[in-house]
Design a protein around this motif. Structure first.
Motif, PDB file in Angstrom:
ATOM      1  N   ILE A  10     -41.705 111.851  85.259  1.00  0.00           N
ATOM      2  CA  ILE A  10     -41.470 110.445  84.927  1.00  0.00           C
ATOM      3  C   ILE A  10     -41.057 109.686  86.189  1.00  0.00           C
ATOM      4  N   THR A  11     -41.712 108.570  86.431  1.00  0.00           N
ATOM      5  CA  THR A  11     -41.356 107.690  87.540  1.00  0.00           C
ATOM      6  C   THR A  11     -40.458 106.582  87.007  1.00  0.00           C
ATOM      7  N   ILE A  12     -39.294 106.383  87.654  1.00  0.00           N
ATOM      8  CA  ILE A  12     -38.355 105.347  87.239  1.00  0.00           C
ATOM      9  C   ILE A  12     -38.489 104.131  88.152  1.00  0.00           C
ATOM     10  N   ASN A  13     -38.753 102.975  87.570  1.00  0.00           N
ATOM     11  CA  ASN A  13     -38.760 101.708  88.300  1.00  0.00           C
ATOM     12  C   ASN A  13     -37.497 100.945  87.925  1.00  0.00           C
ATOM     13  N   GLN A  14     -36.568 100.853  88.862  1.00  0.00           N
ATOM     14  CA  GLN A  14     -35.276 100.230  88.577  1.00  0.00           C
ATOM     15  C   GLN A  14     -35.333  98.720  88.759  1.00  0.00           C
ATOM     16  N   GLU A  15     -34.815  98.009  87.760  1.00  0.00           N
ATOM     17  CA  GLU A  15     -34.659  96.567  87.819  1.00  0.00           C
ATOM     18  C   GLU A  15     -33.168  96.260  87.721  1.00  0.00           C
ATOM     19  N   THR A  16     -32.736  95.131  88.268  1.00  0.00           N
ATOM     20  CA  THR A  16     -31.308  94.823  88.274  1.00  0.00           C
ATOM     21  C   THR A  16     -31.018  93.503  87.569  1.00  0.00           C
ATOM     22  N   GLN A  17     -29.856  93.455  86.946  1.00  0.00           N
ATOM     23  CA  GLN A  17     -29.411  92.230  86.295  1.00  0.00           C
ATOM     24  C   GLN A  17     -28.989  91.218  87.359  1.00  0.00           C
ATOM     25  N   THR A  18     -29.254  89.960  87.103  1.00  0.00           N
ATOM     26  CA  THR A  18     -28.889  88.905  88.049  1.00  0.00           C
ATOM     27  C   THR A  18     -27.636  88.158  87.615  1.00  0.00           C
ATOM     28  N   GLY A  19     -27.168  88.415  86.395  1.00  0.00           N
ATOM     29  CA  GLY A  19     -25.976  87.734  85.907  1.00  0.00           C
ATOM     30  C   GLY A  19     -25.624  88.212  84.520  1.00  0.00           C
ATOM     31  N   PRO A  20     -24.532  87.688  83.946  1.00  0.00           N
ATOM     32  CA  PRO A  20     -24.092  88.130  82.618  1.00  0.00           C
ATOM     33  C   PRO A  20     -25.091  87.843  81.513  1.00  0.00           C
ATOM     34  N   GLU A  21     -26.022  86.920  81.766  1.00  0.00           N
ATOM     35  CA  GLU A  21     -27.001  86.578  80.739  1.00  0.00           C
ATOM     36  C   GLU A  21     -28.255  87.439  80.819  1.00  0.00           C
TER      37      GLU A  21
END
Length: 206
Positions: A81-92
């Motif tokens: 499995i390849t994991i593509n990480q995304e990140t949150q930009t704020g509380p919303e």
């Protein structure tokens, strides 16, 4: 596992929990011949099909995102499995990801968020899939207190707790095994031994 909600810090443990029949590793096993089998009868476990999962996590300056993190390599080796990480930009970010209709496959969430959005259909009910995660299932049997905190009033489980890891940055310590071998140092098992090892290593390699 579309619409799944797993805490980032336990993802590798859950993936490792799908071992044995559910393993994504490639292996070949030879069965002992029986009266109904030929002497050369074998069975081959096919490797898991390649897959790519999107993972949404918090963005922290303490551990900036890197595509070449070793953990992604280990996950790929064990599960294909390849994991593509995304990140949150704020509380919303979490609410926006859910409302977008294009949710990541795995998300780092806090228990209140899991309980809030899970019943709305945003997250997978893991209680229906524990047989596919024997390590997690065994852990929850041994720790009913943790299982209780993970379980909604209706019996659903929309998240996995990283219980016992404490608050803040969960630091992992590494040591140079080549230096340890060269100077006949043993891997420390207690904090006192860590201190002794540090002193001895500092003296040997100033």
């Amino acid at each position: 596992m579309k619409n799944g909600a797993l805490v980032f810090t336990v993802i590798t443990a859950l993936l490792a929990g799908c071992t044995g029949k559910e393993s994504g590793t490639s292996s070949t096993s030879t069965l002992t011949p029986s009266a109904t089998m030929g002497a050369t009868a074998t069975t081959t476990v096919k490797p898991a099909e390649a897959a790519t999962l999107r993972l949404l996590t918090e963005l922290s300056s303490a551990w900036p995102v890197k595509k070449d993190w070793a953990v992604w390599k280990w996950v790929k080796e064990k599960t294909n499995i390849t994991i593509n990480q995304e990140t949150q930009t704020g509380p919303e970010s979490l609410a926006l990801a859910i409302a977008s209709g294009d949710m990541p496959d795995l998300m780092s969430v806090f228990p209140p968020d899991a309980q809030k959005y899970g019943p709305q259909g945003a997250f997978l009910d893991l209680s229906k899939h524990l047989d596919k995660m024997p390590n997690l299932k065994s852990f929850l049997v041994s720790r009913p207190d943790v299982a209780q905190r993970m379980t909604s009033p209706g019996g659903e489980m929309y998240h996995v707790l990283n219980d016992g890891m404490g608050v803040g940055n969960q630091t992992v310590y590494f040591y140079r095994d080549d230096i340890f071998k060269k100077h006949s140092l043993q891997e420390p098992k207690t904090w006192d031994e860590v201190y002794i090892n540090c002193k001895e290593t500092k003296g040997a390699v100033p």
